[in-house]
Design an enzyme around this catalytic site. Sequence first.
Site: not given
Length: 192
Positions: A11, A13, A56-57, A96, A102, A105, A131
């Site tokens: 991951d 962030d 994921n953003q 998304h 979708c 994600r 995390d």
Amino acid sequence: MSRGRSAVFLDRDGVLNVYLPGDYVKRPDELRLIPGAARGVRALNEAGLPAFVISNQQGVAKGLMTGDDLVRVDAALHDALGRLGARVERSYYCPHAAADACACRKPKAGLILQAAEEHDLDLAGSFFVGDTETDQEAARAAGVGTFVLVLTGKHPHAAASDDRALFATPPDHVSPDLAAAAAWIAARVAAG
Ligand SMILES: [Mg+2]
Ligand SMILES: [Zn+2]
């Protein structure tokens, strides 16, 4: 039939770079590597394990940043790691919103399955370092063999406290940070 290589999915962030609660890393100058992150990736490189970012953003879908911003932040991440001798093969992002339903994600498996397909990876023999429980759910859904929780992101106290109860399924291992997670993974792979 090729069994493929083992890999480590990361991951972003809260694992590689500092997690901004309630916000997104929208520009390269907002990206800050977590201490030990590059050392961890380097240890994976030295163990012969390719590393992939799975992230994921949703800030893109929310209009807080553009797809180009995401590309620039990703380039800055690869540059920052590269300057410290650490190599991530490729990043896979879901831009998304949750409402878009979708297939990519997290907690869905789409990004991991795409990486496995494109790089001939053995998921059962692979690892995910994340995390959040969402990371763990995505890893399990994709059939990734081992999930390692790190404490550098959303749940800094999960090793010792009630945060652990947030996890319906306990992580396979809990490490303070990516450097420790990578050392644990490298030792397991070396032990066969
Ligand atoms: Mg995270
Ligand atoms: Zn998506």
